[in-house]
Design a protein around this motif. Sequence first.
Motif, PDB file in Angstrom:
ATOM      1  N   VAL A   1      56.310 135.934   1.029  1.00 20.16           N
ATOM      2  CA  VAL A   1      56.715 134.753   1.801  1.00 20.16           C
ATOM      3  C   VAL A   1      57.896 134.069   1.121  1.00 20.16           C
ATOM      4  O   VAL A   1      58.804 133.565   1.781  1.00 20.16           O
TER       5      VAL A   1
ATOM      6  N   HIS B   1      53.012 149.543   6.689  1.00 13.77           N
ATOM      7  CA  HIS B   1      52.448 148.419   7.422  1.00 13.77           C
ATOM      8  C   HIS B   1      51.634 148.932   8.606  1.00 13.77           C
ATOM      9  O   HIS B   1      51.945 149.967   9.201  1.00 13.77           O
TER      10      HIS B   1
ATOM     11  N   ASP C   1      50.611 146.600  11.139  1.00 18.56           N
ATOM     12  CA  ASP C   1      50.890 145.732  12.290  1.00 18.56           C
ATOM     13  C   ASP C   1      52.156 144.927  12.008  1.00 18.56           C
ATOM     14  O   ASP C   1      52.830 145.123  10.985  1.00 18.56           O
ATOM     15  N   LEU C   2      52.494 144.022  12.939  1.00 20.41           N
ATOM     16  CA  LEU C   2      53.730 143.261  12.818  1.00 20.41           C
ATOM     17  C   LEU C   2      53.724 142.354  11.584  1.00 20.41           C
ATOM     18  O   LEU C   2      54.737 142.244  10.879  1.00 20.41           O
ATOM     19  N   SER C   3      52.581 141.724  11.310  1.00 26.45           N
ATOM     20  CA  SER C   3      52.523 140.836  10.150  1.00 26.45           C
ATOM     21  C   SER C   3      52.727 141.622   8.859  1.00 26.45           C
ATOM     22  O   SER C   3      53.386 141.155   7.925  1.00 26.45           O
TER      23      SER C   3
ATOM     24  N   VAL D   1      56.440 142.322   8.553  1.00 25.35           N
ATOM     25  CA  VAL D   1      57.181 141.129   8.127  1.00 25.35           C
ATOM     26  C   VAL D   1      57.006 140.888   6.628  1.00 25.35           C
ATOM     27  O   VAL D   1      57.970 140.584   5.914  1.00 25.35           O
ATOM     28  N   LEU D   2      55.781 141.022   6.134  1.00 27.36           N
ATOM     29  CA  LEU D   2      55.542 140.821   4.705  1.00 27.36           C
ATOM     30  C   LEU D   2      56.248 141.876   3.864  1.00 27.36           C
ATOM     31  O   LEU D   2      56.781 141.578   2.791  1.00 27.36           O
TER      32      LEU D   2
END
Length: 213
Positions: free
Chosen positions: A49, A124, A126-128, A131-132
Motif C-alpha cells: 500500500v 495474484h 484476483d484484482l486486489s 493491485v497489491l
Amino acid sequence: MSSFLHDLKVQRWDDHRYYHHSRINQSLHFISAISFLVAYGFMFVNPAVSGLIGWLISMVTRQSGHFFFEPRGYDHINQVTDEYKEEIKVGFNIQRKVVLMAVWAGLPLVLWLDPDFLGLMERHEDLSGFVLNVGWLWLWLGVAGLLVRVLQLWRKQNLYTGIVWATKILTDPFHDIMMYWKSPYYLFVKRELIDPGHHLAHEDEHKPEYARG
C-alpha cells in the motif's frame, strides 16, 4: 557531520531556487509531501500500500508539477538557461524522469501479461491481489531508482555526493512541508502563479557547482 549538513542544505537550496518557481508546482509538492509521509507510515503496516500511495499520489502530483507547470525557459532570477540546469542537476532531470515514469507506467502491463513476474512474485488470484503486487513492484522501483542514481553519482562524481542526495530525497517530504505549506495561500488567495523570488535574490550567498531536482 557539519560538512554533510552543509552540503545537504546546498542541494536543498539549489533544488528550490532552480526547480520550484511555479506556485502550482510548489502546492503540488506540498500535497506530495503529505502523502509521502502517509506512505512512510504504511511501510510499517503494509509496504505494498505504501508503494501504491507513493506512486499514484505522491509521485504523480510531484512530477506533474515539474512536467506541466514549472517554467522551462531562461531563468532570469538565477540567470541560467534551462539546458544548464538540466545538465548540472544531481538528481533526476527531465530526461531521466521520463524514463523512470515510463517504467512505472509499464510495470502493471508486464505484471498483467506475466502474473508471477518472471517467477519473482506469487501469482495474484484476483484484482486486489493484482493491485497489491503492483504496489510491491512500484515500491521496489522506487528503491531501485534511488540506488541506481546513487551508483551513477558515485561513478560520475563520488559516493559522498550520492549519499547526500539520497538523504535529501528521503527527507524531502519533511522539508517540502516546511517550505511550501504557504504555497496554496499564495496560489489561491494572492493569485500568484509564479514565486516572485525576492528571497532568492537576497539569500544566494553561495554559487554551488551542482544542483538537484
